[in-house]
Design a protein around this motif. Sequence first.
Motif, PDB file in Angstrom:
ATOM      1  N   TRP A 124      -0.518  12.267  -8.748  1.00 23.42           N
ATOM      2  CA  TRP A 124      -0.354  11.482  -7.527  1.00 23.42           C
ATOM      3  C   TRP A 124      -1.665  10.981  -6.953  1.00 23.42           C
ATOM      4  CZ3 TRP A 124       1.193  16.780  -7.043  1.00 23.42           C
ATOM      5  CH2 TRP A 124       0.347  17.564  -6.282  1.00 23.42           C
ATOM      6  N   ALA A 131       5.381  13.641  -3.101  1.00 24.53           N
ATOM      7  CA  ALA A 131       5.178  14.745  -4.038  1.00 24.53           C
ATOM      8  C   ALA A 131       4.126  15.708  -3.502  1.00 24.53           C
ATOM      9  CB  ALA A 131       4.747  14.204  -5.403  1.00 24.53           C
ATOM     10  N   ILE A 167       0.843  -1.199   0.000  1.00 25.17           N
ATOM     11  CA  ILE A 167       0.000   0.000   0.000  1.00 25.17           C
ATOM     12  C   ILE A 167       0.879   1.251   0.000  1.00 25.17           C
ATOM     13  CG2 ILE A 167      -1.686   1.280   1.345  1.00 25.17           C
ATOM     14  CD1 ILE A 167      -2.673  -1.421   2.395  1.00 25.17           C
ATOM     15  N   THR A 219       2.883   1.762  -3.157  1.00 29.88           N
ATOM     16  CA  THR A 219       2.138   2.383  -4.248  1.00 29.88           C
ATOM     17  C   THR A 219       1.957   3.872  -4.012  1.00 29.88           C
ATOM     18  OG1 THR A 219       0.892   0.344  -4.233  1.00 29.88           O
ATOM     19  CG2 THR A 219       0.100   2.060  -5.692  1.00 29.88           C
ATOM     20  N   ALA A 220       1.627   4.227  -2.760  1.00 30.37           N
ATOM     21  CA  ALA A 220       1.223   5.607  -2.504  1.00 30.37           C
ATOM     22  C   ALA A 220       2.380   6.495  -2.067  1.00 30.37           C
ATOM     23  CB  ALA A 220       0.135   5.621  -1.432  1.00 30.37           C
ATOM     24  N   VAL A 229      -5.594   4.300  -5.506  1.00 34.91           N
ATOM     25  CA  VAL A 229      -5.395   2.847  -5.595  1.00 34.91           C
ATOM     26  C   VAL A 229      -4.978   2.303  -4.240  1.00 34.91           C
ATOM     27  CG1 VAL A 229      -4.015   1.029  -6.626  1.00 34.91           C
ATOM     28  CG2 VAL A 229      -4.768   2.923  -8.021  1.00 34.91           C
ATOM     29  N   ALA A 230      -4.023   3.001  -3.612  1.00 37.39           N
ATOM     30  CA  ALA A 230      -3.524   2.523  -2.326  1.00 37.39           C
ATOM     31  C   ALA A 230      -4.625   2.513  -1.282  1.00 37.39           C
ATOM     32  CB  ALA A 230      -2.359   3.384  -1.859  1.00 37.39           C
ATOM     33  N   SER A 268       3.850   9.280  -4.214  1.00 38.11           N
ATOM     34  CA  SER A 268       2.810  10.273  -4.475  1.00 38.11           C
ATOM     35  C   SER A 268       2.606  11.157  -3.256  1.00 38.11           C
ATOM     36  CB  SER A 268       1.509   9.583  -4.841  1.00 38.11           C
ATOM     37  OG  SER A 268       1.714   8.768  -5.949  1.00 38.11           O
ATOM     38  N   LEU A 281      -6.989  -0.322  -1.967  1.00 37.22           N
ATOM     39  CA  LEU A 281      -6.332  -1.588  -1.627  1.00 37.22           C
ATOM     40  C   LEU A 281      -6.370  -1.802  -0.121  1.00 37.22           C
ATOM     41  CD1 LEU A 281      -4.605  -3.931  -2.709  1.00 37.22           C
ATOM     42  CD2 LEU A 281      -2.616  -2.529  -2.357  1.00 37.22           C
ATOM     43  N   ASN A 287      -2.478   7.266  -7.718  1.00 35.37           N
ATOM     44  CA  ASN A 287      -1.778   6.276  -6.900  1.00 35.37           C
ATOM     45  C   ASN A 287      -2.345   6.203  -5.499  1.00 35.37           C
ATOM     46  OD1 ASN A 287       0.023   5.248  -8.675  1.00 35.37           O
ATOM     47  ND2 ASN A 287       1.592   6.774  -8.263  1.00 35.37           N
ATOM     48  N   ILE A 288      -2.611   7.392  -4.937  1.00 30.58           N
ATOM     49  CA  ILE A 288      -3.113   7.406  -3.565  1.00 30.58           C
ATOM     50  C   ILE A 288      -4.477   6.725  -3.512  1.00 30.58           C
ATOM     51  CG2 ILE A 288      -3.863   8.914  -1.688  1.00 30.58           C
ATOM     52  CD1 ILE A 288      -1.582  10.739  -2.318  1.00 30.58           C
TER      53      ILE A 288
END
Lengths: 370, 349
Positions: free
Chosen positions: B322, A173, A163, A166-167, B328-329, A170, B332, B325-326
């Motif tokens: 970004w 940033a 998790i 993946t994040a 999806v995370a 991001s 999940l 992605n956040i």
Amino acid sequence: MTAPVKDPVKKVESARESFFKRLTRQQLFIPLAALVLLVLFNLIADPSFFAVSIKENSLGNPVLSGNIISVLDNASELVILSIGMTLVTASSGGQDISVGAAMAIAGSVILRLVCGGQVNADTMHMNLFLALFIAIVVSMLFGAFNGTLVAYFKIQPMVATLILYTAGRSIAAWINNNELPIMNDISFKYAGTFLPGIPVPTPIFVTLFVILLFWLALKFTNLGLYTQSVGINASSARLNGLNPQFIKLLTYMILGACVAVAGFLRVSRSGSINYSRIAENIEMDAILAVALGGNALGGGKFNIYGSVLGAYVIQFLTTTLYKYDVASTALPAYKAVVVILLVVLSAPVVREKLTRVKGRTPAKAAKEVS
Amino acid sequence: MPKGIAVDKQGRLREQRVAMSDANLLLTITIVVFFLLYLSAILFLGGGFTKGQTFLNILNNNAPLIVLACGMSVVMITGGIDISVGGVTCLVCMVSAVNLERQGGNIFTVILIGLGIGLAFGVVQGFLVAHLGIQPFIVSLAGMFFAKGMTTIVSKEPIRVTNEAFLAVKETRITVPGMGSVNKLGQYVPAYVEVGVVVALAVVVLLFCLLRWGKLGRGFYAVGGNNQSASMLGVNVRRTKFLAHVLCSLLAGLGGILYFLHVGSGDVANGAGDEMNAIASSIIGGTLLTGGVGNVVGTFFGVMSLNTIKRIVSSLGFDEAWWSNITVAAMLCLFLVIQSIVLLRKNKK
């Protein structure tokens, strides 16, 4: 083998064999053997690899330079990470694959704090140690997030940390509004490069300090014992009065602190950050370091010095590959081959077969003698 | 509520209400979540979501991911995991592009390359996992880095394909009746799907049949549920695990071909993060990480939910890279926690 040996020839033979066996059974045998191989290869291919000279850096200070120094210097982040990773592996039987992304977060937090939100800052807006402290706290919180998923929700460590993997970049940033802050103050870069007047790169000292801290912690607290007992058998650890969930959570938080220090070193090398590239693929190296150090990836007993040595071996390999003009993007392919070789050699099935082959030859030889 | 048959005290057969199995519960959650998401998007956001083409575009853009995620589900059902699929996709794209542009290949060589690379990865990884007993995560992590490294060795520069026969296949559009819409000029614009979608749907149907009725498919569930009882029942555990990894990597190769067909170029960034999307889709689709439970139909809906929510997030104005992605995370994380609660509750009983 236990029968008393009367024949002097046999005695010498069995002593030699047991010495070899004892050597290969040592946990540090694999990393040391790998290190010796690499050193021999470099000695034969090009002895100048080991030359260390004194050069002037851009600030005009005399500093040590050479491949060996660069190995010791560049391995710093990896060594610090692999110590934390060893604890996590030992307690939870899985690895944290989010360390690279978490390093991006830690670096981003530090830059955001010291730059005070400016894109191009010339002076520090916050005390460096305070910023580092805050980054450590933030990183430990992310570690606690991973640890909670692993310990309390019983999710496999690698998937739970997926998790944040993946994040993470991001989030890093997002912390800086997707800008790339640059810190121009020289003193910010002291930690990543050289302190004025000292010719040895600072990251080497930081690494030694971290290793010392862990040595003290393992010597004077029960951290090591508890981690191992939770990793070997969580339910019997619980029956003995430990709290396995808390120990697991604790190891993930310790890894979080290690990640923050590593992230700090990485950003202070250049004073800037690139969210998608910083510490790319370092999770692979960290896991590899743990495996190379002879630690079981399934948890249980551990030896942090093995991992430390493993980390230096990996950096040695990287530097050697760079020297022979392997592109940095192609590096993972070579390392993947090394990983596969290592895990194949340490797989129980293969080990069993190898020992059988090894065991057969002396026995046959003994028969022929008699 | 499904019905079961029970025998009462007098020995008569009776229909009885039974609780939903975990598999069905997780699958239902996924499908309900998908429809709720899409309905709320139509109700609150309107606009593009009311058009049939928007829905079909989600399919068009994610046909490769559907294939990858189905392969991932198969491996996850046997209790393993394969994170090399994104890397394999990337490698297939790059090698295919080089083959088409510099070696005068055609569409058939591309298909051969894709399946060949997939097969090679599958055989090696399957052997290491099934016969040497190495953790699948470590093996496929190495596989991922190997594939990514090899891609840059093949070519660092992006390669755009100009081969006409290939572009003709790429541009082929299959019209879907009844889903078109009327544009501003009052003309009827038919809705279309790309070739990849047809392939992906065929894969879903074939895998569904294999998993539901095939001997091999039942073997996957048996091995994932419990290794030892599977081997006592006469299932060859090693062979089954090996075949699961081969199947997954083959599908990754096929996914690579579809990806290549969709984007029409070889690039180091192709398929980046697709392994995570595939795992997330499988998990959202109700495949349990511990193995033994899962369904490719759920995985299909998992892919659709994941991408619907991505679209919703971007149309809400969070269109910086970004956020995707956040999202999806976060999704999940949510589904992992749901699964974990379901499992923990079951263990307590």
